[in-house]
Design an enzyme around this catalytic site. Structure first.
Site, PDB file in Angstrom:
ATOM      1  NE  ARG A  25      -4.287  -1.549   0.464  1.00  0.00           N
ATOM      2  CZ  ARG A  25      -5.359  -1.190   1.144  1.00  0.00           C
ATOM      3  NH1 ARG A  25      -5.459   0.021   1.654  1.00  0.00           N
ATOM      4  NH2 ARG A  25      -6.355  -2.026   1.298  1.00  0.00           N
ATOM      5  NE  ARG A  29      -6.702   6.010   2.707  1.00  0.00           N
ATOM      6  CZ  ARG A  29      -7.529   5.153   3.292  1.00  0.00           C
ATOM      7  NH1 ARG A  29      -8.738   5.548   3.623  1.00  0.00           N
ATOM      8  NH2 ARG A  29      -7.162   3.921   3.551  1.00  0.00           N
ATOM      9  NE  ARG A  38      -9.470   8.681  -2.895  1.00  0.00           N
ATOM     10  CZ  ARG A  38     -10.740   9.022  -2.726  1.00  0.00           C
ATOM     11  NH1 ARG A  38     -11.295   9.937  -3.489  1.00  0.00           N
ATOM     12  NH2 ARG A  38     -11.468   8.446  -1.787  1.00  0.00           N
ATOM     13  CG  ASP A  76      -9.091  -2.397  -3.913  1.00  0.00           C
ATOM     14  OD1 ASP A  76      -8.540  -1.776  -2.992  1.00  0.00           O
ATOM     15  OD2 ASP A  76      -9.814  -3.394  -3.715  1.00  0.00           O
ATOM     16  CE1 TYR A 152     -13.223  -6.690   2.206  1.00  0.00           C
ATOM     17  CE2 TYR A 152     -11.597  -8.168   1.232  1.00  0.00           C
ATOM     18  CZ  TYR A 152     -11.928  -7.190   2.159  1.00  0.00           C
ATOM     19  OH  TYR A 152     -10.990  -6.719   3.026  1.00  0.00           O
TER      20      TYR A 152
HETATM   21  O1  CP3 Z   1      -0.067  -1.213  -2.581  1.00  0.00           O
HETATM   22  C1  CP3 Z   1      -0.364  -0.255  -3.334  1.00  0.00           C
HETATM   23  O2  CP3 Z   1       0.115   0.888  -3.210  1.00  0.00           O
HETATM   24  C2  CP3 Z   1      -1.291  -0.540  -4.524  1.00  0.00           C
HETATM   25  C3  CP3 Z   1      -2.669  -0.275  -4.308  1.00  0.00           C
HETATM   26  C4  CP3 Z   1      -3.571  -1.212  -3.485  1.00  0.00           C
HETATM   27  C5  CP3 Z   1      -4.795  -0.735  -2.959  1.00  0.00           C
HETATM   28  N1  CP3 Z   1      -5.476  -1.796  -2.435  1.00  0.00           N
HETATM   29  C6  CP3 Z   1      -5.270   0.668  -3.025  1.00  0.00           C
HETATM   30  C7  CP3 Z   1      -6.315   1.132  -2.091  1.00  0.00           C
HETATM   31  C8  CP3 Z   1      -3.491  -2.577  -3.205  1.00  0.00           C
HETATM   32  C9  CP3 Z   1      -2.374  -3.557  -3.499  1.00  0.00           C
HETATM   33  C10 CP3 Z   1      -4.708  -2.933  -2.533  1.00  0.00           C
HETATM   34  C11 CP3 Z   1      -5.017  -4.316  -2.121  1.00  0.00           C
HETATM   35  C12 CP3 Z   1      -6.214  -4.572  -1.288  1.00  0.00           C
HETATM   36  N2  CP3 Z   1      -7.429  -3.939  -1.329  1.00  0.00           N
HETATM   37  C13 CP3 Z   1      -6.303  -5.612  -0.340  1.00  0.00           C
HETATM   38  C14 CP3 Z   1      -5.210  -6.623  -0.038  1.00  0.00           C
HETATM   39  C15 CP3 Z   1      -4.145  -6.057   0.807  1.00  0.00           C
HETATM   40  C16 CP3 Z   1      -4.559  -5.603   2.175  1.00  0.00           C
HETATM   41  O3  CP3 Z   1      -4.366  -4.433   2.476  1.00  0.00           O
HETATM   42  O4  CP3 Z   1      -5.063  -6.441   2.938  1.00  0.00           O
HETATM   43  C17 CP3 Z   1      -7.585  -5.565   0.231  1.00  0.00           C
HETATM   44  C18 CP3 Z   1      -8.132  -6.484   1.309  1.00  0.00           C
HETATM   45  C19 CP3 Z   1      -8.298  -4.508  -0.426  1.00  0.00           C
HETATM   46  C20 CP3 Z   1      -9.709  -4.109  -0.213  1.00  0.00           C
HETATM   47  C21 CP3 Z   1      -9.804  -2.695   0.257  1.00  0.00           C
HETATM   48  N3  CP3 Z   1      -9.568  -1.591  -0.536  1.00  0.00           N
HETATM   49  C22 CP3 Z   1     -10.184  -2.247   1.537  1.00  0.00           C
HETATM   50  C23 CP3 Z   1     -10.528  -3.134   2.718  1.00  0.00           C
HETATM   51  C24 CP3 Z   1     -10.178  -0.842   1.488  1.00  0.00           C
HETATM   52  C25 CP3 Z   1     -10.630   0.095   2.565  1.00  0.00           C
HETATM   53  C26 CP3 Z   1      -9.637   0.262   3.633  1.00  0.00           C
HETATM   54  C27 CP3 Z   1      -8.759   1.416   3.296  1.00  0.00           C
HETATM   55  O5  CP3 Z   1      -7.540   1.251   3.314  1.00  0.00           O
HETATM   56  O6  CP3 Z   1      -9.327   2.479   3.020  1.00  0.00           O
HETATM   57  C28 CP3 Z   1      -9.741  -0.445   0.187  1.00  0.00           C
HETATM   58  C29 CP3 Z   1      -9.565   0.936  -0.333  1.00  0.00           C
HETATM   59  C30 CP3 Z   1      -8.219   1.280  -0.900  1.00  0.00           C
HETATM   60  N4  CP3 Z   1      -7.467   0.470  -1.712  1.00  0.00           N
HETATM   61  C31 CP3 Z   1      -7.546   2.535  -0.762  1.00  0.00           C
HETATM   62  C32 CP3 Z   1      -6.342   2.434  -1.504  1.00  0.00           C
HETATM   63  C33 CP3 Z   1      -5.298   3.507  -1.722  1.00  0.00           C
HETATM   64  C34 CP3 Z   1      -8.054   3.742  -0.020  1.00  0.00           C
HETATM   65  C35 CP3 Z   1      -9.047   4.466  -0.869  1.00  0.00           C
HETATM   66  C36 CP3 Z   1      -8.933   5.964  -0.793  1.00  0.00           C
HETATM   67  O7  CP3 Z   1      -7.978   6.557  -1.354  1.00  0.00           O
HETATM   68  O8  CP3 Z   1      -9.837   6.557  -0.198  1.00  0.00           O
END
Ligand code: CP3
Length: 345
Positions: A25, A29, A38, A76, A152
């Site tokens: 990640r 943010r 964003r 994502d 999910y």
């Molecule tokens: O790693 C990176 O920089 C690449 C981008 C990436 C995102 N999600 C961007 C994201 C990757 C590799 C993921 C994987 C992901 N997404 C997983 C597996 C890894 C982990 O963290 O467990 C899972 C379970 C998800 C599902 C997901 N997406 C959740 C549960 C959430 C909400 C929680 C949160 O962090 O806000 C997201 C949203 C998300 N995915 C954001 C980002 C940058 C935040 C969205 C925003 O900018 O508002």
């Protein structure tokens, strides 16, 4: 030559001149620069994922800002589920308006023939990044593991125990199997499409795989993820399999057949390597909350993990899970610098 990247050499257990490091990640943010991109246009997170120019820009940010040794596609794990027929929203956690619960729901799921057509923005981002990165850093593509995606899709949102999926798994195995087969085939096509578009490594995120006991992991997760990895066009492309909370069943995680195993912080990295053997690389495993600690503490923790690895080849430094949104960026920058400085040959 792509073989010259420390990250890829480490994936193949070859010697490196310093330990490569990236952060799960790493585009996100905690970076004000991410928040600025964003906010452009006022769109949602999904809009950002679907906008190749901005998605490529935020992928590059942590390379410029942190000096990370690999980039990861900005997307994502749930974006390829939309073309299967589920309506996805982020609030900010993911929500599906129509979760999969019945045989009719599973039957209705689409497995797109051509994933490049189903999610055209993904290969477009990959192509832009490969052009932008020539010779700089390798690009990691990724997807969710079938079980984590199913969590999910069936629950319809995040959960502590994903009981809806586990209920289906125990009460109606044929339905669970039909669902998992469809997801696995979509995933295989999706990840091969990323490789064809130019991804130089693939990470499979099994964030919820550790919810199952080892014998259940063996029955309900391993066959599908093994089928997925076996079905990837892996020639020269290392596969990383990260199972959060997989530390109590490392032999089973290894049996999935990846080249690299992602570790979280609940295991001692050295002991995990002793169990896994020297024919597989590892990635991890700093507790993400250590990035809230003072700098001397962060340095001490980096030293500890490097010492646990004890100079064994096949080591990629990373966090044990994603970086948290309130981490001070300067601490992440400092951590990357520590790994480079303390491991330089
Ligand atoms: O790693 C990176 O920089 C690449 C981008 C990436 C995102 N999600 C961007 C994201 C990757 C590799 C993921 C994987 C992901 N997404 C997983 C597996 C890894 C982990 O963290 O467990 C899972 C379970 C998800 C599902 C997901 N997406 C959740 C549960 C959430 C909400 C929680 C949160 O962090 O806000 C997201 C949203 C998300 N995915 C954001 C980002 C940058 C935040 C969205 C925003 O900018 O508002």
């Amino acid at each position: 030559m792509s073989d010259d990247y420390n990250f890829l050499k480490a994936c193949w257990c070859q010697p490196v001149d310093r330990v490569p490091v990236w952060l799960m990640r790493q585009a996100g943010r905690y970076l004000p620069q991410y928040k600025a991109v964003r906010a452009q246009g006022g769109g949602t997170f999904l809009d950002l994922c679907k906008d190749p120019a901005r998605a490529a820009e935020v992928t590059i940010q942590p390379i410029d800002i942190l000096g990370a040794d690999a980039a990861i596609l900005f997307s994502d794990i749930l974006t390829p589920i939309e073309p299967m027929g589920l309506e996805l929203d982020f609030v900010p956690g993911p929500v599906f308006a129509n979760p999969v619960r019945t045989a009719a729901d599973v039957e209705a799921l689409v497995v797109p023939e051509d994933m490049a057509q189903a999610v055209p923005y993904v290969p477009e981002i990959i192509k832009r990044l490969r052009a932008a990165f020539t010779g700089r850093v390798p690009l990691i593509g990724f997807g969710g593991a079938p079980f984590t995606l199913a969590c999910y899709m069936v629950e319809g949102k995040g959960s502590k125990d994903f009981a809806a999926l586990k209920q289906m798994m125990y009460a109606d195995f044929p339905l669970y199997d039909a669902l998992m087969q469809k997801i696995t085939e979509m995933d295989r096509r999706y990840l091969n499409m990323q490789i064809q578009a130019g991804a130089q490594a693939i990470q499979i995120f099994d964030t919820w795989g550790g919810l199952l006991a080892p014998h259940d992991f063996e029955r309900y997760i391993l066959p599908y993820v093994k089928q997925l990895i076996d079905g990837l066009e892996r020639d020269g492309i290392p596969v990383i399999y990260f199972v959060k909370n997989g530390g109590t069943m490392l032999e089973l995680v290894k049996a999935a057949g990846s080249d690299v195993i992602g570790l979280d912080w609940h295991v001692n990295l050295g002991k995990a390597r002793d169990i896994l053997g020297d024919d597989v690389a590892v990635q991890g495993n700093l507790d993400p909350t250590v990035l809230y600690a003072p700098k001397d503490y962060i340095e001490k923790e980096v030293r500890r993990i490097l010492a646990e690895n004890d100079d064994r080849p096949g080591f990629i430094f990373n966090l044990g899970h994603g970086i948290l949104p309130t981490v001070p960026p300067e601490n992440a920058i400092f951590m990357v610098d520590c790994v480079h400085r303390l491991s330089q040959k």
